[in-house]
Design a protein around this motif. Structure first.
Motif, short mmCIF file in Angstrom:
data_model
loop_
_atom_site.label_atom_id
_atom_site.label_comp_id
_atom_site.label_asym_id
_atom_site.label_seq_id
_atom_site.Cartn_x
_atom_site.Cartn_y
_atom_site.Cartn_z
N TRP A 35 0.82 -1.21 0.00
CA TRP A 35 0.00 0.00 0.00
C TRP A 35 0.86 1.26 0.00
O TRP A 35 0.48 2.26 -0.58
CB TRP A 35 -0.96 0.00 1.18
CG TRP A 35 -2.11 -0.92 0.97
CD1 TRP A 35 -2.45 -1.58 -0.18
CD2 TRP A 35 -3.08 -1.30 1.94
NE1 TRP A 35 -3.57 -2.33 0.03
CE2 TRP A 35 -3.98 -2.18 1.31
CE3 TRP A 35 -3.27 -0.97 3.26
CZ2 TRP A 35 -5.06 -2.74 1.98
CZ3 TRP A 35 -4.35 -1.53 3.93
CH2 TRP A 35 -5.23 -2.39 3.30
N GLY A 36 2.00 1.19 0.64
CA GLY A 36 2.92 2.33 0.61
C GLY A 36 3.47 2.56 -0.79
O GLY A 36 3.56 3.70 -1.26
N ILE A 37 3.82 1.48 -1.47
CA ILE A 37 4.31 1.60 -2.84
C ILE A 37 3.19 2.12 -3.74
O ILE A 37 3.44 2.92 -4.65
CB ILE A 37 4.84 0.24 -3.34
CG1 ILE A 37 6.11 -0.14 -2.56
CG2 ILE A 37 5.13 0.28 -4.84
CD1 ILE A 37 6.58 -1.56 -2.79
N ALA A 38 1.95 1.68 -3.50
CA ALA A 38 0.83 2.14 -4.32
C ALA A 38 0.69 3.65 -4.28
O ALA A 38 0.38 4.28 -5.30
CB ALA A 38 -0.47 1.48 -3.85
N LEU A 69 -1.83 3.61 7.81
CA LEU A 69 -1.45 3.77 9.22
C LEU A 69 -2.13 2.74 10.11
O LEU A 69 -1.53 2.27 11.08
CB LEU A 69 -1.78 5.19 9.68
CG LEU A 69 -0.99 6.30 8.98
CD1 LEU A 69 -1.50 7.67 9.41
CD2 LEU A 69 0.49 6.17 9.24
N VAL A 70 -3.37 2.37 9.78
CA VAL A 70 -4.07 1.33 10.55
C VAL A 70 -3.33 0.00 10.40
O VAL A 70 -3.15 -0.74 11.37
CB VAL A 70 -5.54 1.20 10.09
CG1 VAL A 70 -6.19 -0.07 10.63
CG2 VAL A 70 -6.32 2.43 10.52
N VAL A 71 -2.88 -0.30 9.19
CA VAL A 71 -2.13 -1.55 8.97
C VAL A 71 -0.81 -1.52 9.74
O VAL A 71 -0.40 -2.53 10.30
CB VAL A 71 -1.90 -1.79 7.47
CG1 VAL A 71 -0.92 -2.93 7.24
CG2 VAL A 71 -3.21 -2.08 6.79
N VAL A 72 -0.17 -0.37 9.82
CA VAL A 72 1.05 -0.26 10.62
C VAL A 72 0.75 -0.56 12.08
O VAL A 72 1.50 -1.28 12.75
CB VAL A 72 1.68 1.15 10.48
CG1 VAL A 72 2.78 1.36 11.50
CG2 VAL A 72 2.23 1.35 9.09
N GLY A 73 -0.38 -0.06 12.58
CA GLY A 73 -0.78 -0.35 13.95
C GLY A 73 -1.06 -1.83 14.16
O GLY A 73 -0.65 -2.41 15.17
N MET A 74 -1.74 -2.44 13.19
CA MET A 74 -2.01 -3.88 13.28
C MET A 74 -0.70 -4.67 13.26
O MET A 74 -0.55 -5.64 14.01
CB MET A 74 -2.88 -4.33 12.10
CG MET A 74 -4.31 -3.92 12.18
SD MET A 74 -5.25 -4.35 10.69
CE MET A 74 -4.75 -6.03 10.38
N TRP A 75 0.20 -4.25 12.42
CA TRP A 75 1.48 -4.94 12.30
C TRP A 75 2.23 -4.87 13.62
O TRP A 75 2.80 -5.84 14.09
CB TRP A 75 2.29 -4.30 11.19
CG TRP A 75 3.58 -4.99 10.85
CD1 TRP A 75 3.88 -6.31 10.98
CD2 TRP A 75 4.74 -4.37 10.30
NE1 TRP A 75 5.15 -6.55 10.54
CE2 TRP A 75 5.71 -5.38 10.11
CE3 TRP A 75 5.04 -3.07 9.93
CZ2 TRP A 75 6.96 -5.12 9.59
CZ3 TRP A 75 6.30 -2.83 9.40
CH2 TRP A 75 7.23 -3.83 9.24
N GLY A 76 2.19 -3.71 14.27
CA GLY A 76 2.84 -3.55 15.56
C GLY A 76 2.22 -4.44 16.65
O GLY A 76 2.91 -5.05 17.44
N VAL A 77 0.88 -4.53 16.64
CA VAL A 77 0.19 -5.36 17.63
C VAL A 77 0.46 -6.84 17.38
O VAL A 77 0.69 -7.60 18.30
CB VAL A 77 -1.33 -5.07 17.60
CG1 VAL A 77 -2.10 -6.10 18.41
CG2 VAL A 77 -1.61 -3.68 18.12
#
Length: 81
Positions: A35-38, A69-77
């Motif tokens: 998604w970041g690359i997109a 940013l939500v996916v980053v939060g999920m990744w961290g959790v």
């Protein structure tokens, strides 16, 4: 040489779909990366300044960034319990 609008839209869509694929497979890090690359392939007219873009285009890109940013939060959790 500037990349054509059709190619940018295709690449944007492909990376978004690939991100959803990885999100369903519970690989949040891969979804985040795709998604970041997109976002690098702006699917709208990149020659148009941000303030002159229609509201729906700006909203679309902001929602995309919030989802990222939500996916980053999920990744961290999921990664760091």
């Amino acid at each position: 040489m500037i990349m054509s609008q059709k190619i940018r839209r295709f690449l944007y869509g492909a990376f978004v779909v690939l991100g959803f694929y990885y999100l369903v497979r519970q690989q949040a890090g891969e979804a985040f990366a795709n998604w970041g690359i997109a976002l690098a392939f702006d699917p709208f007219d990149d020659q148009q300044p941000w303030k002159e873009r229609p509201s729906w285009q700006r909203a679309w890109l902001v929602v995309h960034l919030v989802a990222l940013l939500v996916v980053v939060g999920m990744w961290g959790v999921l990664t760091f319990p």
